[in-house]
Design an enzyme around this catalytic site. Structure first.
Site, PDB file in Angstrom:
ATOM      1  N   SER A   1       0.828  -1.206   0.000  1.00  0.00           N
ATOM      2  CA  SER A   1       0.000   0.000   0.000  1.00  0.00           C
ATOM      3  C   SER A   1       0.860   1.252   0.000  1.00  0.00           C
ATOM      4  O   SER A   1       1.892   1.318   0.677  1.00  0.00           O
ATOM      5  CB  SER A   1      -0.899   0.003   1.235  1.00  0.00           C
TER       6      SER A   1
ATOM      7  N   TYR B   1      -2.908   5.479  -4.795  1.00  0.00           N
ATOM      8  CA  TYR B   1      -4.017   6.389  -5.027  1.00  0.00           C
ATOM      9  C   TYR B   1      -3.405   7.651  -5.628  1.00  0.00           C
ATOM     10  O   TYR B   1      -2.317   8.064  -5.220  1.00  0.00           O
ATOM     11  CB  TYR B   1      -4.707   6.784  -3.717  1.00  0.00           C
TER      12      TYR B   1
ATOM     13  N   THR C   1      -5.409   2.212  -7.840  1.00  0.00           N
ATOM     14  CA  THR C   1      -6.747   1.976  -7.299  1.00  0.00           C
ATOM     15  C   THR C   1      -7.697   3.049  -7.823  1.00  0.00           C
ATOM     16  O   THR C   1      -7.452   4.237  -7.645  1.00  0.00           O
ATOM     17  CB  THR C   1      -6.722   2.002  -5.765  1.00  0.00           C
TER      18      THR C   1
ATOM     19  N   LYS D   1      -6.846  -1.426 -10.537  1.00  0.00           N
ATOM     20  CA  LYS D   1      -7.571  -2.186  -9.517  1.00  0.00           C
ATOM     21  C   LYS D   1      -8.878  -1.477  -9.157  1.00  0.00           C
ATOM     22  O   LYS D   1      -8.885  -0.276  -8.896  1.00  0.00           O
ATOM     23  CB  LYS D   1      -6.688  -2.325  -8.271  1.00  0.00           C
TER      24      LYS D   1
ATOM     25  N   HIS E   1     -13.021  -3.582  -3.606  1.00  0.00           N
ATOM     26  CA  HIS E   1     -12.322  -3.027  -2.430  1.00  0.00           C
ATOM     27  C   HIS E   1     -12.720  -3.758  -1.153  1.00  0.00           C
ATOM     28  O   HIS E   1     -12.833  -3.164  -0.075  1.00  0.00           O
ATOM     29  CB  HIS E   1     -12.617  -1.530  -2.291  1.00  0.00           C
TER      30      HIS E   1
END
Length: 347
Positions: free
Chosen positions: A105, A127, A153, A217, A241
């Site tokens: 992440s 992100y 994402t 994603k 998610h």
């Protein structure tokens, strides 16, 4: 008697603080999507082959041009160091030992340089902020530390509402356990909010800035998958998610086949959401996925440190190899016919 994998969450609940438990387990709003994920895989039924030599079974797959010894990887999750002090380091070491890739992440609590120093294969999840330039230092750090791909994402223009019972994890956890790969004051900077204007052009922007393949994603629709591939995505990742964004979104097991039918010849297709067993892995492969990614299960396993994650991979491998043998499949590619009835001559 339940399997070791089936008891993962229960064992984690015995050792983790309540706010951390809730953070990992919670879904958005009424948690309908989160609650239905595992049952959607259990509803898949197989047409197994028989009288095939399954003495030697190879569960490995190729992901973005490199072999993975198992047909799964670990999905990106935040607050791993709140689950175990070694956090991402324990996760990537155990996952690399299993021959799989970890997606780290962008909110990780461990520096990318430390992760890269383990020698593990890893991809960066990202992100994008409304001001894209604010992401550039973080992306550069990931590239320098050896990230092999960027996972963009796209289902989080805003964070879905969760109904918290008791103390919020964000009120109790040390802020130093999250987002350590961003510069100081990043969140206070104008334009640091998540982008609400993501578009296909961002895929090319990421490829250009990083020189890495981009995986998208958060795709559930075939038309969105096609737009991503046309924009240069190397893979699309079918995901809702973990039910943490739009509640009542369709289960990934339901969405996967149509996405594969639309873009599977042109790009790889991955899937996550509710995968708990080797039979679930078989169902995903048979539905056309090139690989499965595990979200909550590795986090529950991480409560037991690196050893816990290692056992997760070992148990899942044993279950998957058994499922492949019982289905008459020696490779992941041979699973593709398990959901189709053979044509009847003359029909």
């Amino acid at each position: 008697m339940t399997s070791w994998l089936a008891g993962l969450e229960e064992r984690a609940r015995a050792v983790l603080p309540a706010p951390v438990l809730e953070y990992v387990a919670q879904g958005a709003r009424e948690s309908l999507t989160a609650a239905g994920a595992a049952d959607a895989w259990r509803a898949v039924r197989f047409l197994p082959h028989v009288m095939r030599d399954v003495t030697d079974v190879d569960p490995g797959v190729e992901l973005l041009g490199r072999r993975s010894e198992v047909p799964w990887g670990v999905a990106p999750t935040t607050l791993q160091r709140a689950v175990h002090p070694e956090g991402e380091l324990a996760m990537v070491r155990a996952t690399a030992a299993a021959g799989a890739v970890t997606v780290v992440s962008s909110n990780a609590g461990t520096g990318f340089a430390e992760i890269g120093a383990t020698g593990a294969r890893w991809w960066l999840q990202a992100y994008l902020p409304s001001d894209r330039t604010l992401a550039e230092p973080m992306l550069a750090r990931a590239v320098e530390a050896g990230a092999e791909a960027v996972v963009l994402t796209v289902d989080t223009p805003v964070v879905g509402t969760k109904h918290v019972v008791g103390e919020s994890v964000w009120d109790t956890v040390d802020p130093g356990l999250v987002r350590v790969n961003f510069g100081p004051g990043h969140e206070q900077h104008p334009g640091a909010d998540k982008a609400t204007d993501l578009g296909p052009h961002d895929i090319d922007w990421l490829r250009t800035r990083t020189g890495l393949p981009v995986v998208v994603k958060g795709v559930l629709r075939p038309d969105d998958a096609r737009r991503c591939v046309q924009a240069g995505a190397a893979a699309v990742w079918v995901s809702n998610h973990g039910g943490r964004q739009l509640d009542r979104a369709v289960a990934t097991a339901t969405a996967l086949p149509a996405v594969v039918a639309e873009v599977g010849r042109d790009a790889q297709v991955y899937v996550d959401g509710g995968v708990r067993s080797g039979l679930d892995v078989l169902a995903a492969l048979a539905s056309g996925a090139d690989a499965v990614f595990l979200g909550r299960s590795p986090v529950w396993a991480l409560a037991g440190g690196e050893e816990g994650v290692a056992r997760l991979h070992a148990e899942l491998l044993a279950e998957t190899v058994e499922a492949l043998r019982l289905a008459g499949c020696r490779t992941a590619a041979e699973t593709r016919s398990l959901l189709r009835q053979a044509a009847v001559p003359g029909a």
